[in-house]
Every structure is written in structure tokens, then in C-alpha cells.
Design a protein around this motif. Structure first.
Motif, PDB file in Angstrom:
ATOM      1  N   LYS A 274       0.826  -1.228   0.000  1.00 32.31           N
ATOM      2  CA  LYS A 274       0.000   0.000   0.000  1.00 32.31           C
ATOM      3  C   LYS A 274       0.852   1.266   0.000  1.00 32.31           C
ATOM      4  O   LYS A 274       0.340   2.366  -0.250  1.00 32.31           O
ATOM      5  N   LEU A 275       2.163   1.136   0.274  1.00 30.78           N
ATOM      6  CA  LEU A 275       3.072   2.292   0.253  1.00 30.78           C
ATOM      7  C   LEU A 275       3.408   2.723  -1.169  1.00 30.78           C
ATOM      8  O   LEU A 275       3.997   3.797  -1.373  1.00 30.78           O
ATOM      9  N   LEU A 276       3.060   1.892  -2.150  1.00 31.29           N
ATOM     10  CA  LEU A 276       3.376   2.186  -3.552  1.00 31.29           C
ATOM     11  C   LEU A 276       2.201   2.908  -4.221  1.00 31.29           C
ATOM     12  O   LEU A 276       1.041   2.628  -3.900  1.00 31.29           O
ATOM     13  N   PRO A 277       2.482   3.771  -5.183  1.00 27.58           N
ATOM     14  CA  PRO A 277       3.817   4.297  -5.517  1.00 27.58           C
ATOM     15  C   PRO A 277       4.327   5.218  -4.429  1.00 27.58           C
ATOM     16  O   PRO A 277       3.544   5.783  -3.662  1.00 27.58           O
ATOM     17  N   ILE A 278       5.651   5.390  -4.355  1.00 26.83           N
ATOM     18  CA  ILE A 278       6.271   6.179  -3.294  1.00 26.83           C
ATOM     19  C   ILE A 278       5.982   7.669  -3.530  1.00 26.83           C
ATOM     20  O   ILE A 278       6.326   8.215  -4.575  1.00 26.83           O
ATOM     21  N   GLY A 279       5.357   8.250  -2.563  1.00 26.62           N
ATOM     22  CA  GLY A 279       5.122   9.700  -2.607  1.00 26.62           C
ATOM     23  C   GLY A 279       5.981  10.375  -1.561  1.00 26.62           C
ATOM     24  O   GLY A 279       6.990  11.016  -1.856  1.00 26.62           O
ATOM     25  N   ASP A 280       5.608  10.201  -0.307  1.00 23.60           N
ATOM     26  CA  ASP A 280       6.367  10.743   0.821  1.00 23.60           C
ATOM     27  C   ASP A 280       7.460   9.729   1.147  1.00 23.60           C
ATOM     28  O   ASP A 280       7.223   8.736   1.851  1.00 23.60           O
ATOM     29  N   LEU A 281       8.685  10.000   0.639  1.00 24.14           N
ATOM     30  CA  LEU A 281       9.764   9.026   0.804  1.00 24.14           C
ATOM     31  C   LEU A 281      10.100   8.821   2.268  1.00 24.14           C
ATOM     32  O   LEU A 281      10.259   7.694   2.725  1.00 24.14           O
ATOM     33  N   LYS A 282      10.165   9.888   3.020  1.00 27.29           N
ATOM     34  CA  LYS A 282      10.536   9.773   4.436  1.00 27.29           C
ATOM     35  C   LYS A 282       9.493   8.973   5.199  1.00 27.29           C
ATOM     36  O   LYS A 282       9.813   8.067   5.986  1.00 27.29           O
ATOM     37  N   GLY A 283       8.211   9.261   4.950  1.00 28.40           N
ATOM     38  CA  GLY A 283       7.143   8.535   5.645  1.00 28.40           C
ATOM     39  C   GLY A 283       7.092   7.070   5.211  1.00 28.40           C
ATOM     40  O   GLY A 283       6.878   6.174   6.032  1.00 28.40           O
ATOM     41  N   ALA A 284       7.286   6.858   3.910  1.00 31.95           N
ATOM     42  CA  ALA A 284       7.268   5.484   3.407  1.00 31.95           C
ATOM     43  C   ALA A 284       8.411   4.676   3.995  1.00 31.95           C
ATOM     44  O   ALA A 284       8.252   3.503   4.352  1.00 31.95           O
TER      45      ALA A 284
END
Length: 395
Positions: A274-284
């Protein structure tokens, strides 16, 4: 009282107690008795297996009575019947002699056949069948008549020698077999001892492998004596059953635990996806770290399901790594400076080419201008690519 012969008269006997008629009747009765006796002997010769020797003895006995002349009657008729009977007996003797010769020849051929078969059987390795057949040949031999002593003894010697040779080979074979079975018993007792010692092991993999090796050794050892084989096998198999039953119980428990672990990891893989696609890199990145910590705490899953569920997590991890690399390139000062320097150089080269093209056109040198324009196209393409790369740094 007299009886007349062919060439004289002979005294048949004296009679003192009655009339001459009574005396004649008495001596005629003696004649009738001889007729009956001869008739009975003729019938015996015709209808029974009376031997020629016994028949001749009976004829001689009657002939002695005839030669004693103690009767009154047709002496020549009695003699003729006895002579004919002698001829019949002689003929019977000859027939039986021929029959015995035929039987003796048949018996010789039969015994020779028995000897040949016995000599062939002496080389056989079919111990049970050959032994039974040799015993049957002995019974057949006993039922055959004896031959000439020399011939019979020679054939019996060959027959007996063949039986002895077979018995000797069979005895040697079973002695060797007994030795092999005794060796097999010792080997299997050693295997049983090791199998029983391993039955309580919890080192599942190596112990199972050793049991397979023990089974191969068991098969290679051959059979022990019948009275030991079944007992040894029951002990050997029983030790294996104890180990494998314990292993199965543990593996069943482990399989149930791993099946539950698979459900948990599949849920975590779904959460990571569910983290994909990566938007918020730090949060992901933080969310994936949390998911991965929980993943590591769960433990093993079934081996056949492991590649698929781990592949799902690896896909998310690779996406994070790609995003991190892109972010690093975008924010790296040295890389940005190199990109800006390259862009500047390419822009200066493009501007210079354009100026040279304009100058060549003004001078009417179109050939030079066309050549410079082709060079310009290449430099412009490199400039466009550099400008696009510079945009990745936010420039």
C-alpha cells in the motif's frame, strides 16, 4: 490185475476183498483220478501264471504215477496228453524267456535313462526341485527289475555317484549360505543397535539421513537365519517408527505454526504494498521499517510459500531503494554542479555554432553553413538531454 501196454502187460495190483468186477472198477477209478489230475494241470497251465518249472515238476509227478501202472485204462492216451502238456510248457518257457529278455532290455534302457537324468540333476542349482526329482528317481529305480548283476551294479554305481555329487554340492551350498546368514545376522544386530540408539534423537535432518543409510546397509547385508530375521527386522523397524513418529509430531506442530506465520507475513506484505507508488519518501521509509521489524519477529513460513511472499516484500524494498537513489541524485550538490557545468558548456557551444552559421550565410558560404547546422543538431540534442537531467535536481 494187469494193464496192457504197447508191448507188454504190467501188474496193476492185487485185489483180495471182492469180485473181479469190483477189482476192475477200483483200478479204473485210479485211471480216472489221473485223468482228473492231468485235466486240472492242463487248465492251470492255460489259465494261470504257473511257472514252467512248477508245471514240469507236476508233470513229472503224474508221469511217475503213470509209469507205476497202478490203474487200468488207456495208458497211451495218458502218455500222449502228458507229452502234449510238456510241449505246451516248453513253449510257455520259451515265450517267457523272450518276454524276460524284452523286459530286461526295457529295464536296462529305463535305468540308463534314470542314470543320465540323475547325472544332469547332479549339476543343478535348483536344490529343492532337483532333490525331490532325485528321490522320485530312486523310487522308480526300485520298481524296475534287476538286470544282469554286472550291468546292474555298473548302472547303480553311476546313479549313486550322481546322487552323492548332488548331495555334496547342496551341502556345501547351504553351509556357505549358513555362513553368509550368520554374517548377515551380526551385521543386522549392529544396525539394530544403532537404530535403537538413534530412536530418541531430535536432530531430525541428519538422523533421518542416517536412517536411510542404515536401510541401504540392511538391504545390502542379505537375509539372516529365519529364526532371527523377523525379530531383527521388527526391532529395526520399530526403532525407526519411534523416531519418525516423534519427528512427524514435531513437524506437524511446526507446519501449523508456519502456516499461521504465512498468514501474518502475507498481511504485512499487503500493508507494505500500500506504500506504492512512493510519494512521501521519508514517511514510506519509516512505515516500511516498522513493517520489516514486525516481519522479522514472525519466524519461518512453509518453504514452498517463502519465495512468493518474500518476493512481494522485496519488490516494495526495491521501489524504496529506487526512490532513495533518485532523491540522492536530486539533492547531491556535487552532481548538481557537474550537471550545471555540462549544461553551460553545451549551451555555449550551441550559441557559438549559431553565430558561425549566421556569419557563413552572410558571406554566402552555404556549404559551410549547412555543415555547421548538422553539427548544431547533435549539440542541441545533448543540450536538451542535459537540461532534462538538470530538472531532476529541481533546477
Amino acid at each position: 490185475m494187469y494193464v496192457r501196454t504197447a508191448d507188454s502187460e504190467q501188474v496193476a495190483g492185487s485185489w483180495q476183498t471182492g469180485s473181479p468186477e469190483q477189482a476192475l472198477a477200483y483200478f479204473e477209478g485210479k485211471y480216472d483220478e489221473l485223468l482228473v489230475e492231468i485235466g486240472l494241470l492242463e487248465r492251470r497251465v492255460r489259465t494261470t501264471d504257473l511257472s514252467a518249472e512248477d508245471a514240469q515238476t507236476a508233470i513229472d509227478h503224474i508221469r511217475e504215477q503213470v509209469d507205476a501202472y497202478h490203474f487200468v485204462g488207456d495208458l497211451e492216451a495218458l502218455t500222449a496228453r502228458l507229452d502234449r502238456l510238456v510241449g505246451t510248457v516248453d513253449k510257455r518257457r520259451e515265450e517267457r524267456s523272450q518276454q524276460r529278455a524284452v523286459q530286461s532290455d526295457e529295464a536296462r534302457r529305463a535305468k540308463e535313462a534314470l542314470v543320465v537324468e540323475a547325472e544332469e540333476l547332479a549339476q543343478s542349482d535348483q536344490w529343492r526341485a532337483a532333490g525331490e526329482r532325485l528321490r522320485a528317481l530312486v523310487d522308480t529305480w526300485k520298481g524296475l527289475p534287476r538286470l544282469d548283476r554286472k550291468v546292474d551294479d555298473e548302472l547303480w554305481h553311476r546313479f549313486s555317484h550322481a546322487r552323492s555329487a548332488f548331495s555334496k554340492r547342496r551341502k556345501a551350498h547351504f553351509a556357505q549360505l549358513d555362513a553368509q546368514r550368520e554374517e548377515a545376522r551380526k551385521t543386522k544386530e549392529r544396525l539394530v543397535a544403532e537404530a535403537e540408539a538413534l530412536s530418541g534423537s531430535t536432530d531430525w535432518g541428519p538422523t533421518a539421513a542416517r536412517y536411510r543409510e542404515l536401510m541401504s546397509e540392511w538391504k545390502a547385508a542379505g537375509r539372516a537365519q529365519r529364526e532371527h530375521e523377523d525379530d531383527l527386522w521388527n526391532r529395526f523397524r520399530g526403532a525407526q517408527d519411534i523416531f519418525f513418529a516423534a519427528r512427524s509430531s514435531v513437524f506437524a506442530e511446526r507446519d501449523a505454526e508456519q502456516a499461521e506465520n504465512l498468514k501474518l507475513k502475507e498481511a504485512l506484505a499487503g500493508e507494505a504494498e500500500k506504500l506504492l507508488p512512493i510519494g512521501d519518501l521519508k514517511g514510506a521509509r519509516a512505515a516500511f521499517r516498522s513493517i520489516n521489524e514486525r516481519w522479522e519477529a514472525i519466524g519461518h513460513v512453509p518453504r514452498d510459500a517463502r519465495p512468493k511472499v518474500e518476493g512481494r516484500m522485496h519488490a516494495v524494498e526495491r521501489a524504496l531503494q529506487d526512490a532513495e537513489e533518485s532523491e540522492w541524485r536530486r539533492t547531491n550538490p556535487e552532481a548538481r554542479a557537474r550537471a550545471e557545468g555540462l549544461t553551460g558548456q553545451l549551451q555555449a557551444a550551441v550559441d557559438k555554432l549559431r553565430s558561425q552559421i549566421d556569419q557563413a550565410r552572410a558571406q554566402g558560404n552555404n556549404a559551410k553553413a549547412d555543415k555547421l547546422e548538422r553539427e548544431l543538431e547533435g549539440r542541441q540534442a545533448l543540450l536538451d538531454q542535459a537540461l532534462k537531467g538538470l530538472q531532476d535536481f529541481g533546477g
